[in-house]
Write a protein that holds these residues in place. Structure first.
Motif, mmCIF file in Angstrom:
data_model
loop_
_atom_site.group_PDB
_atom_site.id
_atom_site.type_symbol
_atom_site.label_atom_id
_atom_site.label_comp_id
_atom_site.label_asym_id
_atom_site.label_seq_id
_atom_site.Cartn_x
_atom_site.Cartn_y
_atom_site.Cartn_z
ATOM 1 N N TYR A 163 -54.704 -5.782 -17.354
ATOM 2 C CA TYR A 163 -54.003 -6.873 -16.990
ATOM 3 C C TYR A 163 -53.255 -6.771 -15.739
ATOM 4 O O TYR A 163 -52.418 -5.709 -15.760
ATOM 5 C CB TYR A 163 -53.080 -7.226 -18.276
ATOM 6 C CG TYR A 163 -54.212 -7.311 -19.523
ATOM 7 C CD1 TYR A 163 -54.678 -8.527 -19.807
ATOM 8 C CD2 TYR A 163 -54.489 -6.448 -20.279
ATOM 9 C CE1 TYR A 163 -55.591 -8.859 -20.978
ATOM 10 C CE2 TYR A 163 -55.341 -6.239 -21.459
ATOM 11 C CZ TYR A 163 -55.853 -7.830 -21.604
ATOM 12 O OH TYR A 163 -56.812 -7.823 -22.721
ATOM 13 N N VAL A 165 -49.671 -7.427 -13.800
ATOM 14 C CA VAL A 165 -48.514 -7.798 -14.404
ATOM 15 C C VAL A 165 -47.535 -7.459 -13.269
ATOM 16 O O VAL A 165 -47.287 -6.533 -12.669
ATOM 17 C CB VAL A 165 -47.964 -6.781 -15.648
ATOM 18 C CG1 VAL A 165 -46.580 -7.069 -15.881
ATOM 19 C CG2 VAL A 165 -48.838 -7.189 -16.768
ATOM 20 N N ARG A 192 -46.157 -16.518 -8.366
ATOM 21 C CA ARG A 192 -47.701 -16.178 -8.831
ATOM 22 C C ARG A 192 -48.933 -16.487 -7.734
ATOM 23 O O ARG A 192 -49.751 -15.487 -7.569
ATOM 24 C CB ARG A 192 -47.952 -17.290 -9.864
ATOM 25 C CG ARG A 192 -49.157 -16.960 -10.921
ATOM 26 C CD ARG A 192 -49.188 -18.127 -12.002
ATOM 27 N NE ARG A 192 -47.964 -18.667 -12.455
ATOM 28 C CZ ARG A 192 -47.475 -18.144 -13.476
ATOM 29 N NH1 ARG A 192 -48.189 -17.110 -13.986
ATOM 30 N NH2 ARG A 192 -46.229 -18.659 -14.000
ATOM 31 N N PHE A 210 -49.596 -12.070 -14.741
ATOM 32 C CA PHE A 210 -48.311 -12.274 -15.760
ATOM 33 C C PHE A 210 -47.278 -11.710 -15.119
ATOM 34 O O PHE A 210 -47.022 -10.747 -14.839
ATOM 35 C CB PHE A 210 -48.679 -11.410 -17.078
ATOM 36 C CG PHE A 210 -49.950 -11.905 -17.761
ATOM 37 C CD1 PHE A 210 -49.921 -12.880 -18.509
ATOM 38 C CD2 PHE A 210 -51.333 -11.336 -17.336
ATOM 39 C CE1 PHE A 210 -51.341 -13.308 -18.953
ATOM 40 C CE2 PHE A 210 -52.300 -11.655 -18.267
ATOM 41 C CZ PHE A 210 -52.396 -12.697 -19.035
ATOM 42 N N ASP A 221 -43.820 -14.942 -18.408
ATOM 43 C CA ASP A 221 -45.237 -14.871 -19.024
ATOM 44 C C ASP A 221 -45.465 -13.668 -20.181
ATOM 45 O O ASP A 221 -46.784 -13.514 -20.585
ATOM 46 C CB ASP A 221 -46.175 -14.472 -17.947
ATOM 47 C CG ASP A 221 -46.715 -15.586 -17.072
ATOM 48 O OD1 ASP A 221 -46.105 -16.983 -17.380
ATOM 49 O OD2 ASP A 221 -47.011 -15.595 -15.884
ATOM 50 N N LEU A 225 -48.715 -13.042 -22.301
ATOM 51 C CA LEU A 225 -49.566 -11.745 -22.092
ATOM 52 C C LEU A 225 -49.787 -11.146 -23.400
ATOM 53 O O LEU A 225 -50.940 -10.736 -24.032
ATOM 54 C CB LEU A 225 -48.685 -10.630 -21.147
ATOM 55 C CG LEU A 225 -48.942 -9.281 -21.139
ATOM 56 C CD1 LEU A 225 -50.484 -9.262 -20.577
ATOM 57 C CD2 LEU A 225 -48.241 -8.400 -20.655
ATOM 58 N N THR A 228 -52.629 -13.241 -25.263
ATOM 59 C CA THR A 228 -53.993 -12.811 -24.463
ATOM 60 C C THR A 228 -54.308 -11.549 -25.019
ATOM 61 O O THR A 228 -55.590 -11.241 -25.433
ATOM 62 C CB THR A 228 -53.684 -12.577 -23.158
ATOM 63 O OG1 THR A 228 -52.972 -13.896 -22.535
ATOM 64 C CG2 THR A 228 -54.954 -12.393 -22.308
#
Ligand SMILES: Nc1nc2c(ncn2[C@@H]2O[C@H](COP(=O)(O)OP(=O)(O)OP(=O)(O)O)[C@@H](O)[C@H]2O)c(=O)[nH]1
Ligand SMILES: [Mg+2]
Length: 405
Positions: A163, A165, A192, A210, A221, A225, A228
Protein backbone atom coordinates in the motif's frame (compact mmCIF):
# COMPACT_ATOMS: atom_id res chain seq x y z
CA UNK A 1 -12.98 -2.78 46.31
CA UNK A 2 -12.64 0.37 44.20
CA UNK A 3 -15.34 2.89 43.54
CA UNK A 4 -15.42 1.86 39.89
CA UNK A 5 -16.13 -1.76 40.68
CA UNK A 6 -18.94 -0.99 43.10
CA UNK A 7 -20.52 1.17 40.42
CA UNK A 8 -20.74 -1.74 38.00
CA UNK A 9 -24.31 -2.54 37.04
CA UNK A 10 -25.56 -5.27 34.79
CA UNK A 11 -28.55 -5.94 32.67
CA UNK A 12 -28.73 -2.98 30.32
CA UNK A 13 -27.81 -4.46 27.00
CA UNK A 14 -29.39 -7.84 26.73
CA UNK A 15 -33.01 -8.91 26.59
CA UNK A 16 -34.85 -12.17 27.24
CA UNK A 17 -35.38 -12.52 23.50
CA UNK A 18 -31.66 -12.45 22.84
CA UNK A 19 -30.97 -15.19 25.38
CA UNK A 20 -33.93 -17.23 24.07
CA UNK A 21 -32.63 -16.95 20.51
CA UNK A 22 -29.21 -18.22 21.54
CA UNK A 23 -30.73 -21.07 23.52
CA UNK A 24 -32.84 -22.07 20.53
CA UNK A 25 -29.66 -22.35 18.45
CA UNK A 26 -28.06 -24.39 21.22
CA UNK A 27 -31.12 -26.63 21.41
CA UNK A 28 -30.95 -27.24 17.63
CA UNK A 29 -27.28 -28.26 17.85
CA UNK A 30 -28.12 -30.51 20.80
CA UNK A 31 -31.05 -32.20 19.02
CA UNK A 32 -29.05 -32.64 15.80
CA UNK A 33 -26.19 -34.07 17.90
CA UNK A 34 -23.90 -31.39 16.42
CA UNK A 35 -22.90 -29.91 19.75
CA UNK A 36 -19.56 -31.74 20.13
CA UNK A 37 -18.54 -30.67 16.61
CA UNK A 38 -19.74 -27.10 17.14
CA UNK A 39 -17.87 -26.71 20.42
CA UNK A 40 -14.74 -28.37 19.02
CA UNK A 41 -14.80 -25.87 16.17
CA UNK A 42 -15.24 -23.00 18.71
CA UNK A 43 -12.18 -24.16 20.63
CA UNK A 44 -10.18 -24.44 17.42
CA UNK A 45 -11.28 -20.97 16.28
CA UNK A 46 -10.35 -19.43 19.64
CA UNK A 47 -6.95 -21.16 19.62
CA UNK A 48 -6.34 -20.03 16.05
CA UNK A 49 -7.22 -16.44 16.88
CA UNK A 50 -4.87 -16.51 19.87
CA UNK A 51 -2.02 -17.94 17.81
CA UNK A 52 -2.50 -15.97 14.60
CA UNK A 53 0.28 -13.52 13.94
CA UNK A 54 0.19 -10.31 11.95
CA UNK A 55 3.49 -9.03 10.57
CA UNK A 56 3.36 -5.53 9.11
CA UNK A 57 6.35 -4.26 7.11
CA UNK A 58 6.88 -0.51 6.83
CA UNK A 59 9.40 0.65 4.27
CA UNK A 60 10.35 3.83 2.40
CA UNK A 61 13.24 6.27 1.98
CA UNK A 62 15.10 7.65 4.96
CA UNK A 63 13.06 10.23 6.85
CA UNK A 64 9.76 9.22 5.23
CA UNK A 65 8.15 8.57 8.60
CA UNK A 66 8.45 4.78 8.99
CA UNK A 67 9.41 4.71 12.67
CA UNK A 68 6.78 7.34 13.49
CA UNK A 69 4.08 5.18 11.91
CA UNK A 70 5.31 2.13 13.82
CA UNK A 71 4.79 4.08 17.04
CA UNK A 72 1.39 5.45 15.98
CA UNK A 73 0.08 1.98 15.12
CA UNK A 74 1.12 0.82 18.58
CA UNK A 75 -0.69 3.77 20.18
CA UNK A 76 2.60 5.30 21.36
CA UNK A 77 4.33 8.65 21.31
CA UNK A 78 7.91 8.77 19.98
CA UNK A 79 9.36 9.42 23.39
CA UNK A 80 8.52 6.53 25.65
CA UNK A 81 10.19 3.27 26.59
CA UNK A 82 10.04 0.79 23.75
CA UNK A 83 9.16 3.38 21.09
CA UNK A 84 10.97 3.29 17.73
CA UNK A 85 13.52 6.08 17.48
CA UNK A 86 12.48 8.90 15.16
CA UNK A 87 14.16 12.08 13.95
CA UNK A 88 15.10 14.38 11.12
CA UNK A 89 18.48 12.69 10.62
CA UNK A 90 18.80 9.13 9.35
CA UNK A 91 17.89 6.91 12.30
CA UNK A 92 16.78 3.44 11.09
CA UNK A 93 19.73 1.60 9.52
CA UNK A 94 18.71 -1.98 10.13
CA UNK A 95 15.53 -4.06 10.24
CA UNK A 96 13.88 -3.67 13.63
CA UNK A 97 10.81 -5.39 15.00
CA UNK A 98 8.38 -3.86 17.47
CA UNK A 99 5.78 -5.94 19.23
CA UNK A 100 2.35 -4.49 19.86
CA UNK A 101 2.37 -3.51 23.56
CA UNK A 102 -0.89 -5.34 24.37
CA UNK A 103 -1.06 -8.02 21.66
CA UNK A 104 2.40 -9.51 21.15
CA UNK A 105 1.20 -11.59 18.20
CA UNK A 106 1.21 -8.35 16.18
CA UNK A 107 4.63 -7.16 15.02
CA UNK A 108 5.51 -3.97 13.16
CA UNK A 109 8.72 -4.17 11.18
CA UNK A 110 10.63 -0.93 10.75
CA UNK A 111 12.67 -1.59 7.64
CA UNK A 112 15.72 0.47 6.67
CA UNK A 113 15.43 3.13 3.95
CA UNK A 114 15.53 1.93 0.35
CA UNK A 115 17.02 4.99 -1.31
CA UNK A 116 20.65 3.94 -1.74
CA UNK A 117 22.27 4.46 -5.16
CA UNK A 118 22.92 0.75 -5.60
CA UNK A 119 19.36 -0.15 -4.76
CA UNK A 120 18.22 -3.53 -6.02
CA UNK A 121 14.59 -4.23 -5.14
CA UNK A 122 14.91 -8.00 -5.35
CA UNK A 123 18.05 -8.07 -3.21
CA UNK A 124 16.50 -5.69 -0.71
CA UNK A 125 13.43 -7.89 -0.30
CA UNK A 126 15.60 -10.97 0.15
CA UNK A 127 17.67 -9.15 2.75
CA UNK A 128 14.64 -8.03 4.76
CA UNK A 129 13.07 -11.55 4.51
CA UNK A 130 9.99 -10.48 2.54
CA UNK A 131 8.20 -13.81 3.03
CA UNK A 132 7.61 -13.02 6.72
CA UNK A 133 5.24 -10.13 6.17
CA UNK A 134 1.50 -10.11 5.68
CA UNK A 135 1.68 -6.83 3.76
CA UNK A 136 3.98 -3.88 3.09
CA UNK A 137 3.35 -0.20 3.63
CA UNK A 138 5.52 1.87 1.28
CA UNK A 139 5.67 5.27 2.85
CA UNK A 140 6.72 8.71 1.53
CA UNK A 141 6.53 12.11 3.19
CA UNK A 142 6.49 14.09 -0.05
CA UNK A 143 6.93 12.29 -3.35
CA UNK A 144 7.30 8.64 -4.31
CA UNK A 145 10.39 7.61 -6.26
CA UNK A 146 11.30 5.10 -8.92
CA UNK A 147 12.74 2.91 -6.15
CA UNK A 148 9.33 2.75 -4.46
CA UNK A 149 7.76 1.53 -7.69
CA UNK A 150 10.53 -0.99 -8.37
CA UNK A 151 10.05 -2.34 -4.86
CA UNK A 152 6.27 -2.53 -5.27
CA UNK A 153 6.72 -4.44 -8.53
CA UNK A 154 8.92 -7.03 -6.81
CA UNK A 155 6.50 -7.32 -3.88
CA UNK A 156 3.67 -7.96 -6.34
CA UNK A 157 5.76 -10.62 -8.13
CA UNK A 158 6.19 -12.35 -4.78
CA UNK A 159 2.42 -12.45 -4.37
CA UNK A 160 2.37 -10.07 -1.46
CA UNK A 161 0.29 -6.95 -1.00
CA UNK A 162 1.57 -3.39 -0.63
CA UNK A 163 0.00 0.00 0.00
CA UNK A 164 1.41 3.42 -0.94
CA UNK A 165 1.03 5.77 2.00
CA UNK A 166 1.79 9.51 1.94
CA UNK A 167 2.37 10.67 5.50
CA UNK A 168 2.88 14.11 7.16
CA UNK A 169 -0.39 15.29 5.63
CA UNK A 170 -0.94 17.42 8.76
CA UNK A 171 2.21 19.45 8.00
CA UNK A 172 1.19 19.98 4.38
CA UNK A 173 -2.28 21.11 5.42
CA UNK A 174 -0.81 23.38 8.05
CA UNK A 175 1.39 25.25 5.58
CA UNK A 176 -1.25 25.37 2.82
CA UNK A 177 -3.92 26.65 5.22
CA UNK A 178 -2.13 29.98 5.46
CA UNK A 179 -2.82 30.69 1.77
CA UNK A 180 -5.91 32.63 0.68
CA UNK A 181 -8.98 30.60 -0.46
CA UNK A 182 -7.68 27.52 1.32
CA UNK A 183 -9.84 24.39 1.30
CA UNK A 184 -8.75 21.21 3.07
CA UNK A 185 -10.53 19.04 0.53
CA UNK A 186 -8.76 20.72 -2.40
CA UNK A 187 -5.43 20.56 -0.61
CA UNK A 188 -5.81 16.79 -0.05
CA UNK A 189 -6.85 16.32 -3.67
CA UNK A 190 -3.75 18.22 -4.82
CA UNK A 191 -1.45 16.05 -2.71
CA UNK A 192 -3.15 12.91 -3.97
CA UNK A 193 -2.83 13.99 -7.60
CA UNK A 194 0.81 14.89 -7.12
CA UNK A 195 1.63 11.49 -5.58
CA UNK A 196 -0.28 9.58 -8.27
CA UNK A 197 1.48 11.63 -10.94
CA UNK A 198 4.98 10.83 -9.68
CA UNK A 199 4.05 7.16 -9.22
CA UNK A 200 2.76 7.04 -12.81
CA UNK A 201 5.94 8.71 -14.07
CA UNK A 202 7.93 6.09 -12.19
CA UNK A 203 6.04 3.32 -13.98
CA UNK A 204 3.09 2.44 -11.68
CA UNK A 205 0.13 1.81 -13.97
CA UNK A 206 -2.74 2.18 -11.50
CA UNK A 207 -1.57 4.11 -8.47
CA UNK A 208 -3.62 4.35 -5.30
CA UNK A 209 -2.30 6.46 -2.44
CA UNK A 210 -3.54 6.77 1.15
CA UNK A 211 -2.93 10.16 2.79
CA UNK A 212 -2.30 9.97 6.52
CA UNK A 213 -0.84 11.74 9.52
CA UNK A 214 0.82 9.75 12.29
CA UNK A 215 -0.76 12.21 14.75
CA UNK A 216 -4.32 11.72 13.52
CA UNK A 217 -5.09 8.13 12.64
CA UNK A 218 -8.79 8.99 12.96
CA UNK A 219 -8.52 11.40 10.01
CA UNK A 220 -7.72 11.66 6.29
CA UNK A 221 -7.32 8.25 4.62
CA UNK A 222 -6.25 6.12 7.57
CA UNK A 223 -9.79 4.76 8.19
CA UNK A 224 -9.98 3.90 4.48
CA UNK A 225 -6.58 2.23 4.63
CA UNK A 226 -7.74 0.20 7.60
CA UNK A 227 -10.91 -0.83 5.78
CA UNK A 228 -8.90 -1.81 2.70
CA UNK A 229 -6.51 -3.90 4.80
CA UNK A 230 -9.45 -5.61 6.50
CA UNK A 231 -11.06 -6.43 3.14
CA UNK A 232 -7.84 -7.90 1.81
CA UNK A 233 -6.68 -9.89 4.82
CA UNK A 234 -8.08 -13.32 5.61
CA UNK A 235 -10.69 -13.58 8.39
CA UNK A 236 -8.34 -14.36 11.26
CA UNK A 237 -5.75 -11.73 10.39
CA UNK A 238 -8.57 -9.22 9.94
CA UNK A 239 -9.80 -9.94 13.47
CA UNK A 240 -6.27 -9.58 14.85
CA UNK A 241 -5.90 -6.21 13.09
CA UNK A 242 -9.27 -4.94 14.37
CA UNK A 243 -8.57 -6.01 17.94
CA UNK A 244 -5.05 -4.57 18.07
CA UNK A 245 -5.40 -1.14 16.46
CA UNK A 246 -5.93 1.74 18.89
CA UNK A 247 -9.59 2.73 19.35
CA UNK A 248 -9.21 6.08 17.64
CA UNK A 249 -12.78 6.40 16.29
CA UNK A 250 -16.35 5.38 17.08
CA UNK A 251 -16.25 3.23 13.96
CA UNK A 252 -13.14 1.41 15.19
CA UNK A 253 -14.93 0.68 18.48
CA UNK A 254 -17.96 -0.73 16.65
CA UNK A 255 -15.72 -3.10 14.70
CA UNK A 256 -14.09 -4.24 17.91
CA UNK A 257 -17.53 -4.88 19.37
CA UNK A 258 -18.66 -6.97 16.39
CA UNK A 259 -15.49 -9.07 16.58
CA UNK A 260 -15.91 -9.54 20.33
CA UNK A 261 -19.58 -10.56 19.94
CA UNK A 262 -18.48 -13.51 17.81
CA UNK A 263 -15.80 -14.28 20.42
CA UNK A 264 -18.37 -14.23 23.27
CA UNK A 265 -20.67 -16.73 21.57
CA UNK A 266 -17.75 -19.13 21.16
CA UNK A 267 -16.63 -18.69 24.77
CA UNK A 268 -20.20 -19.24 26.00
CA UNK A 269 -20.50 -22.45 23.97
CA UNK A 270 -17.26 -23.73 25.46
CA UNK A 271 -18.45 -22.97 28.97
CA UNK A 272 -21.55 -25.04 28.15
CA UNK A 273 -19.51 -28.21 27.72
CA UNK A 274 -16.57 -27.69 30.01
CA UNK A 275 -17.57 -25.36 32.78
CA UNK A 276 -20.95 -26.15 34.25
CA UNK A 277 -20.05 -25.54 37.89
CA UNK A 278 -22.57 -24.10 40.39
CA UNK A 279 -21.32 -20.89 42.03
CA UNK A 280 -21.63 -21.40 45.81
CA UNK A 281 -24.48 -19.42 47.36
CA UNK A 282 -25.97 -18.38 44.03
CA UNK A 283 -28.50 -20.03 41.72
CA UNK A 284 -25.95 -19.59 38.97
CA UNK A 285 -23.90 -22.10 37.01
CA UNK A 286 -20.82 -21.02 35.10
CA UNK A 287 -17.06 -21.29 34.77
CA UNK A 288 -15.56 -18.39 36.70
CA UNK A 289 -12.12 -18.76 35.09
CA UNK A 290 -13.65 -18.41 31.62
CA UNK A 291 -15.50 -15.28 32.72
CA UNK A 292 -12.42 -13.71 34.33
CA UNK A 293 -10.18 -14.43 31.31
CA UNK A 294 -12.75 -13.17 28.81
CA UNK A 295 -13.45 -9.96 30.70
CA UNK A 296 -9.75 -9.14 30.96
CA UNK A 297 -9.42 -9.77 27.23
CA UNK A 298 -12.41 -7.49 26.45
CA UNK A 299 -10.94 -4.67 28.58
CA UNK A 300 -7.59 -4.93 26.80
CA UNK A 301 -9.17 -4.94 23.36
CA UNK A 302 -10.90 -1.65 24.23
CA UNK A 303 -7.86 -0.09 25.90
CA UNK A 304 -9.32 -0.22 29.43
CA UNK A 305 -6.10 -1.36 31.08
CA UNK A 306 -3.53 0.67 32.99
CA UNK A 307 -0.82 0.46 30.31
CA UNK A 308 -3.08 1.48 27.42
CA UNK A 309 -4.58 4.35 29.41
CA UNK A 310 -1.10 5.56 30.40
CA UNK A 311 -0.02 5.48 26.76
CA UNK A 312 -3.14 7.38 25.69
CA UNK A 313 -2.58 9.96 28.44
CA UNK A 314 0.97 10.50 27.18
CA UNK A 315 -0.26 10.81 23.62
CA UNK A 316 -2.75 13.54 24.48
CA UNK A 317 -0.49 15.11 27.12
CA UNK A 318 -2.96 14.86 30.01
CA UNK A 319 -2.97 13.13 33.41
CA UNK A 320 -4.21 9.56 33.24
CA UNK A 321 -6.73 10.27 36.01
CA UNK A 322 -8.53 12.71 33.72
CA UNK A 323 -9.09 9.85 31.27
CA UNK A 324 -10.05 7.42 34.02
CA UNK A 325 -12.77 9.81 35.18
CA UNK A 326 -14.60 9.06 31.90
CA UNK A 327 -14.93 5.40 32.88
CA UNK A 328 -18.31 5.04 34.56
CA UNK A 329 -19.26 1.37 34.50
CA UNK A 330 -16.35 -0.93 33.77
CA UNK A 331 -13.39 -2.00 35.87
CA UNK A 332 -9.85 -1.89 34.49
CA UNK A 333 -8.35 -5.20 33.34
CA UNK A 334 -6.19 -5.41 36.49
CA UNK A 335 -9.27 -5.18 38.75
CA UNK A 336 -10.94 -8.26 37.31
CA UNK A 337 -10.56 -11.20 39.66
CA UNK A 338 -12.69 -14.19 40.65
CA UNK A 339 -14.00 -12.15 43.60
CA UNK A 340 -14.96 -9.32 41.26
CA UNK A 341 -16.90 -11.70 39.00
CA UNK A 342 -18.69 -13.34 41.96
CA UNK A 343 -19.60 -9.86 43.19
CA UNK A 344 -20.96 -8.99 39.76
CA UNK A 345 -22.98 -12.21 39.57
CA UNK A 346 -24.35 -11.67 43.09
CA UNK A 347 -25.50 -8.16 42.21
CA UNK A 348 -27.19 -9.40 39.05
CA UNK A 349 -29.02 -12.11 40.99
CA UNK A 350 -29.98 -9.83 43.89
CA UNK A 351 -31.19 -7.05 41.60
CA UNK A 352 -33.19 -9.57 39.57
CA UNK A 353 -31.44 -8.58 36.33
CA UNK A 354 -30.00 -12.07 35.79
CA UNK A 355 -32.66 -13.26 33.37
CA UNK A 356 -30.77 -16.36 32.25
CA UNK A 357 -32.08 -18.76 34.85
CA UNK A 358 -35.76 -18.22 34.13
CA UNK A 359 -35.17 -18.37 30.36
CA UNK A 360 -33.19 -21.62 30.64
CA UNK A 361 -35.88 -23.14 32.87
CA UNK A 362 -38.34 -22.82 29.95
CA UNK A 363 -35.99 -25.05 27.98
CA UNK A 364 -35.56 -27.78 30.64
CA UNK A 365 -38.01 -30.26 29.05
CA UNK A 366 -36.09 -30.28 25.75
CA UNK A 367 -32.57 -29.87 27.09
CA UNK A 368 -32.68 -32.65 29.71
CA UNK A 369 -29.14 -33.52 30.78
CA UNK A 370 -27.78 -30.44 29.03
CA UNK A 371 -29.63 -28.11 31.42
CA UNK A 372 -26.54 -27.44 33.59
CA UNK A 373 -24.48 -26.67 30.51
CA UNK A 374 -27.24 -24.47 29.11
CA UNK A 375 -27.29 -22.50 32.36
CA UNK A 376 -23.56 -21.99 32.10
CA UNK A 377 -23.91 -21.03 28.43
CA UNK A 378 -26.72 -18.56 29.15
CA UNK A 379 -24.98 -17.02 32.16
CA UNK A 380 -21.67 -16.60 30.35
CA UNK A 381 -23.36 -15.18 27.26
CA UNK A 382 -25.50 -12.80 29.31
CA UNK A 383 -22.73 -11.56 31.59
CA UNK A 384 -20.17 -11.07 28.81
CA UNK A 385 -22.56 -9.36 26.40
CA UNK A 386 -23.58 -6.86 29.07
CA UNK A 387 -19.98 -6.39 30.05
CA UNK A 388 -19.01 -5.74 26.42
CA UNK A 389 -21.79 -3.17 26.14
CA UNK A 390 -20.51 -1.29 29.21
CA UNK A 391 -16.88 -1.49 28.13
CA UNK A 392 -17.64 -0.14 24.66
CA UNK A 393 -19.56 2.80 26.19
CA UNK A 394 -16.71 3.58 28.58
CA UNK A 395 -14.09 3.24 25.84
CA UNK A 396 -16.08 5.72 23.75
CA UNK A 397 -16.21 8.11 26.73
CA UNK A 398 -12.46 7.81 27.17
CA UNK A 399 -11.91 8.37 23.44
CA UNK A 400 -14.15 11.44 23.43
CA UNK A 401 -12.41 12.84 26.50
CA UNK A 402 -8.96 12.29 24.94
CA UNK A 403 -10.10 13.92 21.69
CA UNK A 404 -11.41 16.95 23.58
CA UNK A 405 -7.99 17.81 25.04
N1 LIG B 1 3.98 16.41 11.33
C1 LIG B 1 4.30 15.17 11.09
N2 LIG B 1 5.58 14.77 11.21
C2 LIG B 1 5.88 13.47 10.96
C3 LIG B 1 4.89 12.52 10.59
N3 LIG B 1 5.49 11.32 10.43
C4 LIG B 1 6.80 11.53 10.68
N4 LIG B 1 7.04 12.81 10.99
C5 LIG B 1 8.35 13.42 11.32
O1 LIG B 1 9.25 13.12 10.27
C6 LIG B 1 10.58 12.92 10.79
C7 LIG B 1 11.14 11.59 10.30
O2 LIG B 1 10.34 10.54 10.81
P1 LIG B 1 10.90 9.09 11.13
O3 LIG B 1 9.73 8.30 11.57
O4 LIG B 1 12.08 9.14 12.00
O5 LIG B 1 11.33 8.65 9.67
P2 LIG B 1 12.02 7.26 9.22
O6 LIG B 1 11.41 6.89 7.91
O7 LIG B 1 11.91 6.25 10.30
O8 LIG B 1 13.52 7.72 9.03
P3 LIG B 1 14.86 6.80 9.01
O9 LIG B 1 14.83 5.97 10.24
O10 LIG B 1 15.96 7.79 9.00
O11 LIG B 1 14.81 6.00 7.74
C8 LIG B 1 10.45 13.00 12.31
O12 LIG B 1 10.85 14.28 12.73
C9 LIG B 1 8.97 12.80 12.54
O13 LIG B 1 8.51 13.43 13.72
C10 LIG B 1 3.52 12.98 10.47
O14 LIG B 1 2.59 12.25 10.13
N5 LIG B 1 3.31 14.30 10.73
MG1 LIG C 1 13.33 5.26 11.37
Amino acid sequence: MSQQISRTTMGAAITKNMVTEELEKLQKDWENKNLPDVTKKCQEDLDLLKNTTLEIAITGVSGAGKSSLVNALRGMTDFEDGAAETGETETTRKRDSYLHPTFPNVTMWDLPGIGTPNFEAKEYLKKVKFEKYDFFIIIASNRFTENDVLLAREIRKMNKRFYYVRTRVDSSIDSESKKPNYSEEKCLEKIREYCCENLTQAGESNPRVFLISRWHLDKYDFPLLQETLEDELDDLKRDVLILSLPAFSKEALKKKRATMEAYIRKVALLSCVIGAVPVPGLSVVCDLAILVGSMIHICKVFGLDEDSLNRLAKRVGKPVDALKSAIKKSPLASQITTEFVIDMLTKSVVCGTMITVEVVLDFVPVLGSLTGGALSFGTTFYILKNFLHDVEKDAENVRAKAAAF
